[in-house]
Design a protein around this motif. Structure first.
Motif: not given
Length: 327
Positions: A219-247
């Protein structure tokens, strides 16, 4: 000695005086800079870090030099990078963006001062034993995100359809990220909220994790605070949009990149404080006497543009609490 020869000798000696005086000047101090991030993040990290240095009276290239080492999200590289800075005999190590960098620096030296800027609790992993009097050779600043994990869970629950499972993306290689997962699990259990931990420690694993996310229809996703997830923020934005996942993200830069919502403290505040402490340590202050600085403000940023793209109608309760809105 003839007068002309004496003048020539005197002139030659005078010409060497500025060179001799210059040679006697103390060498420029060198600070090591150890980061879990990538050099591509310079625009997010360095302005605030340099501001802090400047407040302490230092300007890179003028009266302090900096040796940079970037792990680019590969935490396994950090011990060797830290050891290299120790061999370089730097005056201080700035361990920036991520507890893994700070832990690597701490493991590499007990004598060279260390100043960290991290997103987790510095006591839990053993970086310091006391926030007000750290002791030893290490201190720093934190944009301490673990206390706000439950707030992110509350936001996710407001976005997720009732009865659906909420996912949490965690990097198992980063202790604070793991702690966030444990904290959120306990909070969710108290609320009767189904939750599932999704692990990823590389960009490839992030991509594969979202395949599982799509199959389970969270139903939703929470992304923890992490340097890798900060670096990959554009990738994460694309993926969450692709699956229409509230994040819900931890960093405002992730929402500014197109993420739906972020809630957390400002990284640049910790970077500025770290830069200031680096300068003060170079001036002779002991890191063990400098208190660890924690954030005093957390910001809820809502990206309405992304909500419209995802076809989401955000609850009025969320919009009413927003500190900033991206139209």
């Amino acid at each position: 000695m003839q007068r002309r020869a004496f003048i020539t000798l005197l002139g030659g000696a005078a010409a060497t005086w500025p060179l001799a005086a210059h040679a006697q000047q103390p060498p420029m101090p060198v600070a090591g800079f150890l980061s879990s991030l990538s050099p591509l993040e310079l625009t997010f990290v360095m302005p605030a870090f340099h501001q802090g240095l400047n407040e302490a009276g230092f300007v890179e290239g003028r009266n302090i030099a900096i040796e940079y080492r970037w792990a680019e999200g590969h935490y396994e590289r950090l011990p060797a990078l830290a050891a290299d800075l120790v061999r370089r005999q730097v005056a201080v190590i700035a361990a920036i963006s991520g507890t893994p960098a700070a832990l690597a620096a701490k493991a590499a030296t007990t004598t060279i001062p260390i100043v960290f800027a991290i997103g987790g609790d510095p006591v839990a992993p053993g970086l310091v034993t006391n926030l007000s009097r750290p002791g030893g050779n290490i201190t720093g600043a934190s944009f301490y995100t673990s206390p706000v994990v439950t707030k992110r869970l509350e936001l996710a629950r407001e976005l997720a359809p009732r009865g659906t499972t909420i996912a949490l993306l965690v990097n198992p290689e980063n202790p604070p990220s793991v702690i966030e997962g444990t904290t959120l699990q306990k909070a969710a259990a108290a609320l009767g909220q189904p939750i599932e931990i999704i692990n990823a420690s590389t960009e490839g694993q992030i991509d594969r994790a979202f395949t599982a996310v799509a199959q389970q229809k969270f139903g939703a996703l929470v992304v923890s605070s992490d340097p890798l997830f900060f670096i990959a923020r554009d990738m994460l934005v694309i993926l969450t949009a692709r699956y229409a996942l509230p994040t819900i993200f931890a960093d405002r830069e992730q929402a500014e990149a197109g993420g739906l919502i972020s809630y957390g403290a400002r990284r640049p505040d910790a970077y500025r404080q770290a830069g200031n402490y680096v300068g003060r340590v170079v001036e002779g202050e002991k890191p063990g006497d400098l208190p660890v600085v924690l954030p005093t403000k957390y910001t809820l940023l809502v990206n309405l543009k992304t909500a419209k793209t995802l076809g989401l109608s955000l609850p009025p309760s969320v919009l009413a609490r927003a500190d900033e809105v991206i139209e």
